[in-house]
Design an enzyme around this catalytic site. Structure first.
Site, PDB file in Angstrom:
ATOM      1  CD1 TRP A  89      -5.079  34.526  46.624  1.00 27.18           C
ATOM      2  CD2 TRP A  89      -6.862  34.294  45.292  1.00 27.18           C
ATOM      3  NE1 TRP A  89      -6.192  34.535  47.421  1.00 27.18           N
ATOM      4  CE2 TRP A  89      -7.315  34.388  46.629  1.00 27.18           C
ATOM      5  CE3 TRP A  89      -7.799  34.118  44.274  1.00 27.18           C
ATOM      6  CZ2 TRP A  89      -8.664  34.340  46.970  1.00 27.18           C
ATOM      7  CZ3 TRP A  89      -9.135  34.068  44.618  1.00 27.18           C
ATOM      8  CH2 TRP A  89      -9.559  34.181  45.954  1.00 27.18           C
ATOM      9  CG  ASP A 122      -2.833  37.966  55.299  1.00 31.06           C
ATOM     10  OD1 ASP A 122      -2.202  37.501  54.340  1.00 31.06           O
ATOM     11  OD2 ASP A 122      -4.084  38.014  55.341  1.00 31.06           O
ATOM     12  CG  ASN A 175      -3.639  40.046  52.130  1.00 30.12           C
ATOM     13  OD1 ASN A 175      -3.801  38.952  51.608  1.00 30.12           O
ATOM     14  ND2 ASN A 175      -3.918  40.273  53.403  1.00 30.12           N
ATOM     15  CG  ASP A 183      -6.815  33.302  50.824  1.00 27.29           C
ATOM     16  OD1 ASP A 183      -6.497  32.983  51.981  1.00 27.29           O
ATOM     17  OD2 ASP A 183      -6.714  34.457  50.391  1.00 27.29           O
TER      18      ASP A 183
HETATM   19  C1  DGJ Z   1      -5.904  36.985  53.086  1.00 27.00           C
HETATM   20  C2  DGJ Z   1      -5.796  35.709  53.852  1.00 27.00           C
HETATM   21  O1  DGJ Z   1      -5.251  34.704  53.061  1.00 27.00           O
HETATM   22  C3  DGJ Z   1      -7.169  35.337  54.403  1.00 27.00           C
HETATM   23  O2  DGJ Z   1      -7.110  34.109  55.050  1.00 27.00           O
HETATM   24  C4  DGJ Z   1      -7.633  36.421  55.323  1.00 27.00           C
HETATM   25  O3  DGJ Z   1      -6.806  36.476  56.455  1.00 27.00           O
HETATM   26  C5  DGJ Z   1      -7.639  37.748  54.596  1.00 27.00           C
HETATM   27  N1  DGJ Z   1      -6.387  38.035  53.963  1.00 27.00           N
HETATM   28  C6  DGJ Z   1      -7.978  38.872  55.535  1.00 27.00           C
HETATM   29  O4  DGJ Z   1      -7.879  40.081  54.946  1.00 27.00           O
END
Ligand code: DGJ
Length: 744
Positions: free
Chosen positions: A205, A484, A486, A560
């Site tokens: 990441w 997104d 995550n 990110d």
């Molecule tokens: C992860 C993304 O990569 C970020 O740019 C952002 O959108 C956050 N999530 C928001 O939770």
């Protein structure tokens, strides 16, 4: 073009520059004869002569002991029958292992097959796409493999597909099934053909896609993902290269999977010194029970060869992505400059704050305003509300459509962040449907970022996601969506399990691929329902940036990590397989939120402009001087974005090799080019420096300008052989941009 030679036993797949030749060896095995720079299609005499079998090998046919299957280069090898290299699949039909695959039939047709439920390269009007398809069958079981090779001539690329069919009356248990397998047959002896390296992209990441080269000296080198997404850690794209292959010269045999779930690519050096490369679904997290009469389609694999180094390889993939992977509507449509509020506010915003950012951004020339995470449910941090896609009235009392209207009133497009695949345990959706997340009975529902993954293997879950997401995006008439994702997978089971114990176990291993199919289903339905919306993929940055997602989402949030120096490496590595137009790159504030480093605004701008430009900061905090600089940068980008987004991109200097990075964008007719050059640390008394250009026309005389002012005139040949002289100033983070235009 596909040529059929030698009484239907030799098949020559010719692209513009390359040849891939297959043969039916001993009227039985589909064998690999050649893959490399193009050879004359009338080389009828090409044949394969296997090396003598050695002691301790076996022959499949006791009447002919002159060869061993272990020495035959196979296109879809089976194991446990005398070939001791790794098989391409493992399957059992009514309890019997599949241990034989002979060519039963073949055909050639125009175009390419559809892959039900999976993304794949599209013909998109190209007249020259042709497919060669073989059916391979086992003499004893009901297993059939259909191997198809679709030739994309202009991109010098072959799309390989494998479909497994169960022709019998009992279930077929597939324990592994790769999409492709290639036994490279390189010319020469000893080191000429025995010292290949595997080039892959490695990272984490916020540190995605660093280039790694490793010699494959013995056994297997594998790269893979078992995280349910194609991954930050590695990427489902790689190349096998010679030790002397560089950016500008040398050979590369390259592979990309059109897939977003768990995958593996393996490169094996066998006892003969030959290489077997194979890849597709990751056998460690996959199995499939195929019902009688059913078909199982493996994800697509893209294969390309270049003898013009990595730049030739990238040209082929970039052409393929632009012409055959991206949604047609966006393939050549210029992308707007956006601003995203994430790093400006995180979860802490209200309408007034958002509008102040939007207003200032508009003054600076930005075209699209994106509201990131935190606009829905009760989401003031990452612990709640995923799945409840309704506006947080406390933050945005007028509602989403009112906000969108106000943003549009400022003259900007409106975009929204969503994370459709997830649910927070603290959400109305979870309280109503606790069994809708991936989980295993009796095991913990393991969370990551306080969230669980919705079970996309279930139709009713997919239907509800599509309904909620389409509804919210329609309410605000979104022009853009950031999709997104995550978290990685863990304890990924489904409440929708068959009762029987054996199939229960099988089904657990089917879940990740079923999830990928479910993901493509909701991506297809949502993007089709909103055909004018620009979608940008994201998985905590570039965690699922692959050829599969790009079929639905024409751009991707590359990482990110928005630090300009870190981005040099991330964007450079990403460009090996993906063209700059698919990379979302943002200028962010200093000190940078990930690295805490401060870099000059010019470096931040030029790095972000090397693709799809955006901002992720609070522009109301800019000084007048910075505002002026950003305003001119945006005007300059708009004037040049056609060339940056759709020109040919070539790498010139690698951040992985030192202090400098450089790349060039060249127009189709080679009359215009932009050279970007970056130096991370200043050097004192560094002597005269220059940068060797690439991709220009030798005979053209180019006017070289900096900041619109011509500084010299040099021919293409001089620029590519003597180089473009540089006179950088002192100071860390120096960034230069040269504009080249043909002198009339
Ligand atoms: C992860 C993304 O990569 C970020 O740019 C952002 O959108 C956050 N999530 C928001 O939770």
């Amino acid at each position: 073009m596909i040529y059929i030679l030698n009484s239907d036993s030799l098949f020559h797949l010719a692209t513009r520059r390359t040849s891939y030749v297959l043969g039916i060896y001993k009227k039985r095995w589909l064998s690999h004869y050649y893959w490399g720079l193009g050879i004359e299609p009338d080389s009828h005499a090409m044949e394969f002569v296997p090396a003598e079998p050695s002691a301790y090998e076996v022959t499949d046919d006791n009447t002919d002991k002159s060869f061993s299957l272990n020495r035959v280069p196979l296109e879809y090898p089976y194991g446990l029958a005398g070939d001791f290299r790794s098989p391409a699949f493992e399957a059992f039909s009514a309890g019997r292992a599949v241990l034989d695959l002979s060519v039963a039939s073949w055909r050639v047709y125009a175009g390419r097959p559809e892959l039900p439920g999976l993304p794949c390269a599209c013909v998109n009007g190209a007249a020259d796409v042709q497919t060669l398809e073989f059916t391979l069958a086992d003499s004893l079981t009901s297993f059939e493999a259909i191997l198809s090779y679709s030739v994309f001539e202009e991109a010098d690329l072959i799309a390989r597909n494998t479909t497994i069919r169960n022709t019998g009356s009992s279930p077929l248990d597939i324990l592994s099934a790769y999409s492709f397998s290639v036994d490279l047959q390189l010319p020469g002896s000893g080191a000429d053909r025995e010292n290949l390296e595997l080039l892959s992209l490695h990272g984490a990441w916020a540190r995605e896609r660093s280039i790694v080269r490793q010699a494959v000296k013995a056994g297997r080198v594998e790269i893979e993902s078992v995280r349910g997404i194609s991954g930050h850690f590695t990427s489902p794209n790689c190349a096998v290269v010679r030790p002397d292959t560089t950016e500008r010269s040398g050979e590369a045999w390259a592979f990309a999977l059109v897939y977003s779930g768990d995958w593996r690519i393996a490169c094996e050096r066998n006892e003969e010194g030959n290489y077997r490369i194979q890849g597709g679904l990751n056998p460690s997290t996959f199995a499939w029970c195929l019902e009688p009469g059913g078909s199982f389609v493996c994800p697509e694999a893209l294969l390309t060869y270049s003898n013009e180094g990595l730049s030739g390889m990238s040209r082929n993939f970039h052409t393929m992505v632009l012409k055959h992977i991206l949604p047609v509507a966006w393939a050549s449509r210029p992308r707007p400059i956006l601003i995203n509020n994430w790093e400006a506010t995180y979860f802490n915003f209200d309408e007034e704050k958002l509008l102040s950012i939007a207003k200032k951004a508009k003054e600076l020339g930005v075209e699209l305003f994106v509201v990131d995470d935190g606009w829905f449910g009760k989401r003031n941090d990452d612990s709640t509300s995923l799945g409840d896609w309704t506006i947080d009235e406390a933050k945005l009392p007028g509602g989403l459509s009112a906000l969108a209207d106000k943003v549009r009133g400022l003259g900007l497009l409106f975009g929204l962040w969503v994370e459709p695949e997830m649910v927070s345990p603290d959400s109305d959706l979870y309280r109503a449907h606790p069994d809708w997340c991936l989980h295993m009975e009796g095991r913990p529902r393991s969370e990551s970022r306080n969230q669980l993954i919705l079970d996309l293997t279930r139709e009713e879950v997919r239907d509800e996601i599509v309904r909620r997401i389409v509804s919210v995006l329609s309410i605000c008439r979104a022009d853009y969506v950031k999709w997104d994702m995550n978290r990685p997978f863990s304890h990924a089971g489904s409440a929708l399990l068959p009762p029987n114990d054996f199939y229960r176990r099988m089904y657990q291993k089917e879940i990740r691929h079923r999830y990928a199919l479910g993901l493509y289903d909701i991506m297809r339905r949502i993007t089709r329902a909103l055909p004018d919306v620009l979608f940008e993929g994201c998985a905590g940055g570039g965690g699922r940036m692959d050829m599969g997602v790009l079929q639905y989402m024409p751009q991707y949030w590359t990482s990110d990590n928005t630090d300009a120096f870190a981005r040099l490496a991330i964007q450079y590595g990403t460009s090996l397989f993906f063209p700059p137009v698919v990379m979302g790159n943002h200028v962010s504030a200093v000190p940078n939120h990930q690295t805490l480093r401060s870099t000059p605004i010019k470096a931040r701008s030029l790095v972000a402009m090397s693709g799809n430009l955006g901002y992720e900061l609070d522009p109301t905090r800019f000084s007048d001087e910075e505002s002026q600089e950003i305003k001119s940068a945006n005007a300059w980008y708009k004037a040049h974005r056609e060339l940056i987004q759709f020109g040919r991109f070539l790498r010139l200097a690698s951040p992985f090799e030192g202090n400098y990075s450089s790349w060039i964008f060249v127009s189709g007719d080679k009359r215009k080019a932009l050279v970007f050059w970056f130096r991370v640390l200043s050097k004192v008394n560094h002597g005269r420096e220059s940068i060797l250009l690439n991709g220009l026309e030798e005979n053209i005389l180019y006017v070289v300008a900096i900041d619109g002012k011509p500084v010299r005139e040099l021919s293409g040949s001089e620029l590519m052989r003597r180089g473009l002289p540089l006179s950088p100033s002192r100071g860390d983070g120096e960034a230069l941009c040269f504009e080249l235009s043909a002198k009339d």
